[in-house]
Motif scaffolding. Sequence first.
Motif, PDB file in Angstrom:
ATOM      1  N   GLY A 106      11.628 -14.021  -3.114  1.00  0.00           N
ATOM      2  CA  GLY A 106      10.506 -14.726  -3.725  1.00  0.00           C
ATOM      3  C   GLY A 106       9.253 -13.876  -3.706  1.00  0.00           C
ATOM      4  N   ASN A 107       8.115 -14.524  -3.499  1.00  0.00           N
ATOM      5  CA  ASN A 107       6.828 -13.833  -3.548  1.00  0.00           C
ATOM      6  C   ASN A 107       6.123 -13.725  -2.206  1.00  0.00           C
ATOM      7  OD1 ASN A 107       6.930 -13.452  -6.365  1.00  0.00           O
ATOM      8  ND2 ASN A 107       6.295 -15.562  -6.679  1.00  0.00           N
ATOM      9  N   VAL A 108       6.707 -14.279  -1.147  1.00  0.00           N
ATOM     10  CA  VAL A 108       6.006 -14.282   0.137  1.00  0.00           C
ATOM     11  C   VAL A 108       5.707 -12.868   0.622  1.00  0.00           C
ATOM     12  CG1 VAL A 108       7.993 -14.354   1.710  1.00  0.00           C
ATOM     13  CG2 VAL A 108       5.859 -15.463   2.361  1.00  0.00           C
ATOM     14  N   TRP A 109       6.534 -11.904   0.248  1.00  0.00           N
ATOM     15  CA  TRP A 109       6.316 -10.520   0.688  1.00  0.00           C
ATOM     16  C   TRP A 109       5.021  -9.939   0.104  1.00  0.00           C
ATOM     17  CZ3 TRP A 109       5.873  -6.576  -2.780  1.00  0.00           C
ATOM     18  CH2 TRP A 109       6.351  -6.821  -4.066  1.00  0.00           C
ATOM     19  N   LYS A 110       4.458 -10.592  -0.888  1.00  0.00           N
ATOM     20  CA  LYS A 110       3.204 -10.116  -1.475  1.00  0.00           C
ATOM     21  C   LYS A 110       1.990 -10.533  -0.643  1.00  0.00           C
ATOM     22  CE  LYS A 110       5.056 -10.160  -6.152  1.00  0.00           C
ATOM     23  NZ  LYS A 110       4.968 -10.750  -7.485  1.00  0.00           N
ATOM     24  N   ARG A 111       2.214 -11.360   0.362  1.00  0.00           N
ATOM     25  CA  ARG A 111       1.115 -11.823   1.211  1.00  0.00           C
ATOM     26  C   ARG A 111       0.915 -10.904   2.401  1.00  0.00           C
ATOM     27  NH1 ARG A 111       1.507 -18.373   1.532  1.00  0.00           N
ATOM     28  NH2 ARG A 111       1.550 -18.663  -0.716  1.00  0.00           N
ATOM     29  N   GLN A 160      11.382 -11.796   7.856  1.00  0.00           N
ATOM     30  CA  GLN A 160      11.177 -10.442   7.359  1.00  0.00           C
ATOM     31  C   GLN A 160      12.402  -9.564   7.609  1.00  0.00           C
ATOM     32  OE1 GLN A 160       7.398  -9.243   9.154  1.00  0.00           O
ATOM     33  NE2 GLN A 160       6.493  -9.315   7.107  1.00  0.00           N
ATOM     34  N   ALA A 161      13.144  -9.855   8.666  1.00  0.00           N
ATOM     35  CA  ALA A 161      14.378  -9.104   8.939  1.00  0.00           C
ATOM     36  C   ALA A 161      15.418  -9.339   7.848  1.00  0.00           C
ATOM     37  CB  ALA A 161      14.940  -9.498  10.309  1.00  0.00           C
ATOM     38  N   LEU A 162      15.276 -10.417   7.099  1.00  0.00           N
ATOM     39  CA  LEU A 162      16.194 -10.718   5.992  1.00  0.00           C
ATOM     40  C   LEU A 162      15.833  -9.951   4.726  1.00  0.00           C
ATOM     41  CD1 LEU A 162      16.350 -14.617   6.343  1.00  0.00           C
ATOM     42  CD2 LEU A 162      17.996 -12.948   7.224  1.00  0.00           C
ATOM     43  N   TRP A 164       6.033  -4.138   1.196  1.00  0.00           N
ATOM     44  CA  TRP A 164       5.119  -4.991   1.944  1.00  0.00           C
ATOM     45  C   TRP A 164       4.379  -4.162   3.000  1.00  0.00           C
ATOM     46  CZ3 TRP A 164       4.974  -6.135   7.191  1.00  0.00           C
ATOM     47  CH2 TRP A 164       4.049  -7.120   7.551  1.00  0.00           C
ATOM     48  N   ARG A 165       5.122  -3.347   3.750  1.00  0.00           N
ATOM     49  CA  ARG A 165       4.526  -2.541   4.809  1.00  0.00           C
ATOM     50  C   ARG A 165       3.477  -1.586   4.248  1.00  0.00           C
ATOM     51  NH1 ARG A 165       4.615   2.128   6.930  1.00  0.00           N
ATOM     52  NH2 ARG A 165       6.189   2.969   5.547  1.00  0.00           N
ATOM     53  N   LYS A 166       3.802  -0.910   3.154  1.00  0.00           N
ATOM     54  CA  LYS A 166       2.845   0.025   2.542  1.00  0.00           C
ATOM     55  C   LYS A 166       1.592  -0.698   2.056  1.00  0.00           C
ATOM     56  CE  LYS A 166       5.941   3.720   1.131  1.00  0.00           C
ATOM     57  NZ  LYS A 166       6.574   4.398  -0.007  1.00  0.00           N
ATOM     58  N   ALA A 167       1.758  -1.849   1.450  1.00  0.00           N
ATOM     59  CA  ALA A 167       0.604  -2.621   0.964  1.00  0.00           C
ATOM     60  C   ALA A 167      -0.278  -3.057   2.130  1.00  0.00           C
ATOM     61  CB  ALA A 167       1.066  -3.831   0.167  1.00  0.00           C
ATOM     62  N   ASN A 168       0.320  -3.427   3.245  1.00  0.00           N
ATOM     63  CA  ASN A 168      -0.452  -3.865   4.397  1.00  0.00           C
ATOM     64  C   ASN A 168      -1.112  -2.704   5.116  1.00  0.00           C
ATOM     65  OD1 ASN A 168      -0.260  -6.927   5.114  1.00  0.00           O
ATOM     66  ND2 ASN A 168       1.637  -6.356   4.120  1.00  0.00           N
TER      67      ASN A 168
END
Length: 153
Positions: free
Chosen positions: A84-89, A130-132, A141-145
Amino acid sequence: MKRFVVMAVAALCVTACGKGESDKTAKEMATANQVERTFTTESLFSGVRLFHEHCAQCHGPEAQGHPDWQNPKVAAAPPLNGTGNVWKRRKQDMIAVIKNGVHRNGEPVMPAWKGRLSDREIEDIISWYQALWPPQVYERWRKANVSESAPRG
């Protein structure tokens, strides 16, 4: 729930496999596809237990979300498994959603867990879902954060 605990342990074991491979090309490819994740086994076991106790009823036992999650006319829980989109948060936004819940048109569509789950328990739930996430999703996600938290100058 036992199935998900086994899946979490299997995922950790698979990550450790292949360290003694003699095929350099395969080793390089495996290294390139693996993303460093800092989840502890304790955190994952806690997270899967808490997720199934508090979140799975709406988000699904495998964090797959409700089939209608993209329909704006339906209050349906989104997937948390990386599809989904949760990784964008940002992580702090994920924490805020869990603590404060979600309202749509003034109506609660997700309960607030502040005061019912500790900060550590919320972190464990996030670590588990996140492990999924597929490696490429987690890496994006990691790079964006990392780039958001880097000093600007």
